[in-house]
Design a protein around this motif. Sequence first.
Motif, PDB file in Angstrom:
ATOM      1  N   LEU A   1      -5.492 -11.247  -4.082  1.00 24.66           N
ATOM      2  CA  LEU A   1      -5.854  -9.931  -3.969  1.00 24.66           C
ATOM      3  C   LEU A   1      -4.660  -9.666  -2.847  1.00 24.66           C
ATOM      4  CD1 LEU A   1      -8.527  -8.219  -3.044  1.00 24.66           C
ATOM      5  CD2 LEU A   1      -8.777  -9.911  -1.538  1.00 24.66           C
ATOM      6  N   GLY A   2      -4.610  -8.335  -3.000  1.00 28.27           N
ATOM      7  CA  GLY A   2      -3.613  -8.068  -2.712  1.00 28.27           C
ATOM      8  C   GLY A   2      -3.476  -6.682  -1.320  1.00 28.27           C
ATOM      9  N   ILE A   3      -3.902  -6.493   0.187  1.00 21.59           N
ATOM     10  CA  ILE A   3      -3.503  -6.257   0.626  1.00 21.59           C
ATOM     11  C   ILE A   3      -2.645  -5.092   1.507  1.00 21.59           C
ATOM     12  CG2 ILE A   3      -5.148  -5.316   3.280  1.00 21.59           C
ATOM     13  CD1 ILE A   3      -6.461  -7.997   2.789  1.00 21.59           C
ATOM     14  N   GLU A   4      -2.931  -3.775   1.302  1.00 21.55           N
ATOM     15  CA  GLU A   4      -1.222  -2.550   1.438  1.00 21.55           C
ATOM     16  C   GLU A   4      -2.133  -2.207   2.535  1.00 21.55           C
ATOM     17  OE1 GLU A   4       1.810  -2.111   2.100  1.00 21.55           O
ATOM     18  OE2 GLU A   4       1.584   0.076   2.958  1.00 21.55           O
ATOM     19  N   SER A   5      -0.936  -2.261   4.055  1.00 18.43           N
ATOM     20  CA  SER A   5      -2.157  -1.398   5.597  1.00 18.43           C
ATOM     21  C   SER A   5      -0.459  -0.530   6.529  1.00 18.43           C
ATOM     22  CB  SER A   5      -2.869  -2.068   6.185  1.00 18.43           C
ATOM     23  OG  SER A   5      -2.448  -3.192   6.812  1.00 18.43           O
ATOM     24  N   SER A   6       0.700  -0.657   5.622  1.00 17.94           N
ATOM     25  CA  SER A   6       1.791  -0.795   6.297  1.00 17.94           C
ATOM     26  C   SER A   6       1.631   0.488   7.954  1.00 17.94           C
ATOM     27  CB  SER A   6       3.145  -0.769   5.651  1.00 17.94           C
ATOM     28  OG  SER A   6       2.850   0.145   4.809  1.00 17.94           O
TER      29      SER A   6
ATOM     30  N   VAL B   1      -5.922  -1.534  -1.870  1.00 16.31           N
ATOM     31  CA  VAL B   1      -6.182  -2.908  -1.953  1.00 16.31           C
ATOM     32  C   VAL B   1      -6.064  -3.191  -3.256  1.00 16.31           C
ATOM     33  CG1 VAL B   1      -7.936  -4.422  -2.014  1.00 16.31           C
ATOM     34  CG2 VAL B   1      -7.989  -3.349  -0.195  1.00 16.31           C
ATOM     35  N   ALA B   2      -5.485  -4.294  -4.063  1.00 18.59           N
ATOM     36  CA  ALA B   2      -6.079  -4.604  -5.543  1.00 18.59           C
ATOM     37  C   ALA B   2      -5.582  -6.171  -5.966  1.00 18.59           C
ATOM     38  CB  ALA B   2      -4.577  -3.979  -6.124  1.00 18.59           C
ATOM     39  N   ILE B   3      -6.399  -6.357  -7.184  1.00 17.86           N
ATOM     40  CA  ILE B   3      -6.748  -7.646  -7.870  1.00 17.86           C
ATOM     41  C   ILE B   3      -5.570  -7.646  -8.651  1.00 17.86           C
ATOM     42  CG2 ILE B   3      -7.799  -9.134  -8.947  1.00 17.86           C
ATOM     43  CD1 ILE B   3     -10.139  -8.836  -7.063  1.00 17.86           C
ATOM     44  N   TYR B   4      -4.843  -8.617  -9.206  1.00 18.39           N
ATOM     45  CA  TYR B   4      -3.694  -8.673  -9.909  1.00 18.39           C
ATOM     46  C   TYR B   4      -3.739 -10.229 -10.474  1.00 18.39           C
ATOM     47  CZ  TYR B   4       1.156  -9.070 -12.707  1.00 18.39           C
ATOM     48  OH  TYR B   4       1.721  -9.039 -13.621  1.00 18.39           O
TER      49      TYR B   4
ATOM     50  N   THR C   1      -2.063 -13.191 -13.289  1.00 17.95           N
ATOM     51  CA  THR C   1      -0.487 -13.125 -13.282  1.00 17.95           C
ATOM     52  C   THR C   1      -0.539 -13.024 -15.116  1.00 17.95           C
ATOM     53  OG1 THR C   1      -0.372 -15.685 -13.544  1.00 17.95           O
ATOM     54  CG2 THR C   1       0.531 -14.344 -12.130  1.00 17.95           C
ATOM     55  N   GLU C   2      -2.003 -13.669 -15.817  1.00 10.71           N
ATOM     56  CA  GLU C   2      -2.118 -13.570 -17.360  1.00 10.71           C
ATOM     57  C   GLU C   2      -2.598 -11.986 -17.557  1.00 10.71           C
ATOM     58  OE1 GLU C   2      -4.183 -16.950 -18.428  1.00 10.71           O
ATOM     59  OE2 GLU C   2      -2.982 -18.825 -18.182  1.00 10.71           O
ATOM     60  N   LYS C   3      -3.197 -11.297 -16.915  1.00 14.90           N
ATOM     61  CA  LYS C   3      -4.353 -10.102 -17.378  1.00 14.90           C
ATOM     62  C   LYS C   3      -4.212  -9.305 -17.359  1.00 14.90           C
ATOM     63  CE  LYS C   3      -8.671 -13.698 -18.574  1.00 14.90           C
ATOM     64  NZ  LYS C   3      -9.872 -13.069 -18.059  1.00 14.90           N
ATOM     65  N   GLY C   4      -3.096  -9.197 -15.714  1.00 14.05           N
ATOM     66  CA  GLY C   4      -2.107  -7.768 -15.338  1.00 14.05           C
ATOM     67  C   GLY C   4      -3.299  -7.765 -14.326  1.00 14.05           C
ATOM     68  N   LEU C   5      -3.447  -6.338 -14.086  1.00 14.07           N
ATOM     69  CA  LEU C   5      -3.982  -5.424 -12.999  1.00 14.07           C
ATOM     70  C   LEU C   5      -5.530  -5.738 -13.675  1.00 14.07           C
ATOM     71  CD1 LEU C   5      -3.170  -4.059 -10.192  1.00 14.07           C
ATOM     72  CD2 LEU C   5      -3.144  -2.059 -11.083  1.00 14.07           C
ATOM     73  N   LEU C   6      -6.618  -6.093 -12.912  1.00 23.84           N
ATOM     74  CA  LEU C   6      -7.469  -5.935 -12.817  1.00 23.84           C
ATOM     75  C   LEU C   6      -8.256  -5.118 -12.152  1.00 23.84           C
ATOM     76  CD1 LEU C   6      -8.323  -9.980 -12.636  1.00 23.84           C
ATOM     77  CD2 LEU C   6      -8.050  -8.214 -14.664  1.00 23.84           C
ATOM     78  N   GLY C   7      -8.252  -4.322 -10.513  1.00 24.14           N
ATOM     79  CA  GLY C   7      -9.108  -3.415 -10.190  1.00 24.14           C
ATOM     80  C   GLY C   7      -7.510  -2.585  -9.211  1.00 24.14           C
ATOM     81  N   GLN C   8      -7.728  -1.825  -8.793  1.00 23.47           N
ATOM     82  CA  GLN C   8      -7.725  -1.243  -7.175  1.00 23.47           C
ATOM     83  C   GLN C   8      -8.311  -0.394  -6.797  1.00 23.47           C
ATOM     84  OE1 GLN C   8      -3.791   0.596  -7.804  1.00 23.47           O
ATOM     85  NE2 GLN C   8      -3.963   0.985  -9.906  1.00 23.47           N
ATOM     86  N   ALA C   9      -7.900  -0.136  -5.527  1.00 24.61           N
ATOM     87  CA  ALA C   9      -8.488   1.244  -4.742  1.00 24.61           C
ATOM     88  C   ALA C   9      -7.355   1.532  -3.627  1.00 24.61           C
ATOM     89  CB  ALA C   9      -9.973   0.468  -4.820  1.00 24.61           C
ATOM     90  N   LEU C  10      -7.759   2.913  -3.120  1.00 24.37           N
ATOM     91  CA  LEU C  10      -6.469   3.380  -1.995  1.00 24.37           C
ATOM     92  C   LEU C  10      -7.157   4.155  -0.948  1.00 24.37           C
ATOM     93  CD1 LEU C  10      -3.736   3.273  -1.557  1.00 24.37           C
ATOM     94  CD2 LEU C  10      -3.496   5.335  -3.125  1.00 24.37           C
TER      95      LEU C  10
ATOM     96  N   MET D   1     -13.352  -6.177  -5.914  1.00 25.09           N
ATOM     97  CA  MET D   1     -13.249  -7.243  -6.708  1.00 25.09           C
ATOM     98  C   MET D   1     -15.042  -7.228  -7.676  1.00 25.09           C
ATOM     99  SD  MET D   1     -13.601 -10.005  -3.268  1.00 25.09           S
ATOM    100  CE  MET D   1     -14.079 -11.486  -3.837  1.00 25.09           C
ATOM    101  N   ASP D   2     -15.274  -5.984  -7.269  1.00 29.05           N
ATOM    102  CA  ASP D   2     -16.555  -5.811  -8.057  1.00 29.05           C
ATOM    103  C   ASP D   2     -16.391  -4.869  -9.225  1.00 29.05           C
ATOM    104  OD1 ASP D   2     -18.807  -6.530  -6.383  1.00 29.05           O
ATOM    105  OD2 ASP D   2     -19.154  -4.284  -5.549  1.00 29.05           O
ATOM    106  N   GLU D   3     -14.986  -4.386  -8.861  1.00 28.81           N
ATOM    107  CA  GLU D   3     -14.731  -3.604 -10.275  1.00 28.81           C
ATOM    108  C   GLU D   3     -14.084  -4.501 -11.112  1.00 28.81           C
ATOM    109  OE1 GLU D   3     -10.588  -0.850 -11.005  1.00 28.81           O
ATOM    110  OE2 GLU D   3     -11.677  -0.862  -8.700  1.00 28.81           O
ATOM    111  N   ALA D   4     -12.709  -5.948 -10.524  1.00 28.39           N
ATOM    112  CA  ALA D   4     -12.652  -6.702 -11.488  1.00 28.39           C
ATOM    113  C   ALA D   4     -13.489  -7.412 -12.121  1.00 28.39           C
ATOM    114  CB  ALA D   4     -11.590  -7.131 -10.364  1.00 28.39           C
TER     115      ALA D   4
END
Length: 341
Positions: free
Chosen positions: A4-9, A15-18, A20-29, A63-66
């Motif tokens: 789970l990745g969180i960007e707030s700089s 927010v996204a979930i990546y 390493t085998e299946k790639g990007l599973l979900g993201q929102a901005l 998390m729901d999307e992924a």
Amino acid sequence: MRVLGIESSCDETGVAIYDTEKGLLGQALFSQIDMHARYGGVVPELASRDHVRRVLPLIRQVMDEAQTGAEQLDGVAYTAGPGLAGALLVGAGVARSLAFGWGIPAVAVHHMEGHLLAPLLEDEAPDFPFVALLVSGGHSLLLDARGLGDYAIIGESVDDAAGEAFDKAAKMMGLGYPGGPRIAALAQQGNPGRFRFPRPMTDRPGLDMSFSGLKTFTLNTINDLGGAEALSEQDRADVARAFEDAAVDTLVIKCRRAVEQTGHRRLVMAGGVSANGTLRERLASQMDKRGVRVFYPAPQYCTDNGAMIAFAGALRLQAGEQAALPIEVRARWPLDQLASL
């Protein structure tokens, strides 16, 4: 590994979930642009408060999307700097709390490394080593990227970043905030021969850049035309065209020198300004003549986003890195101080 990745700089909560085998599973901005536009730029306290409101709903959404529960996550990555200290602390605090509660590791990600690695999310990803041009509202850097975390700064802006200069030039013309996309759109209608703006620091050797003088030249040109209020639509378009041409040419010249200096045959360009169509077109043309291949992130990954943080975090977690116990963010964080992995 699923992260789970969180960007707030700054002014976007990503927010996204990546995996390493299946790639990007979900993201929102969520972008705060509309909120800050009325002030002509980012208001740090408002940015921090909005991250508090947005981050947890976005995490639930992703998390729901992924279709991912906490038990399926292997780590949490968050932006630890550089950026606005208050905004960074929101993302860091939430990320570390979730990681502690879920019993999984957390990793602190450098915001600009996230941008640097964003093109690696594409199907045709560049291999190390390569030259990287990172251009955004806060940074303009040329790097010799030799491996993950092994980055040497070979050129940087000595004053304003390129994106900052775009925003300030747009404000001078009364175009509002954010300025980069508005100048780029207006420049398409401009007469390329009416004004000739300087290409700063291109008449001397070296890879450092400067955009402050270009900004001043733009202001003087507007004043010579009677000021922002007196500008016709064609005046604005012509000034926008001259400004964009000068900024783009400066960046292309520096990139050409960088690949000649390093000998690398790959060039990565990332960051918000990398979405500029004129810059992409001219850079590709110049690099093609030299046998250098150019790589870009997809448009949605040019601006700040959670996907790049989840991806960079996954690579660092795979290499065995974890954040130390104290929660620490860094408003300033030179990219060449990162640990090489």
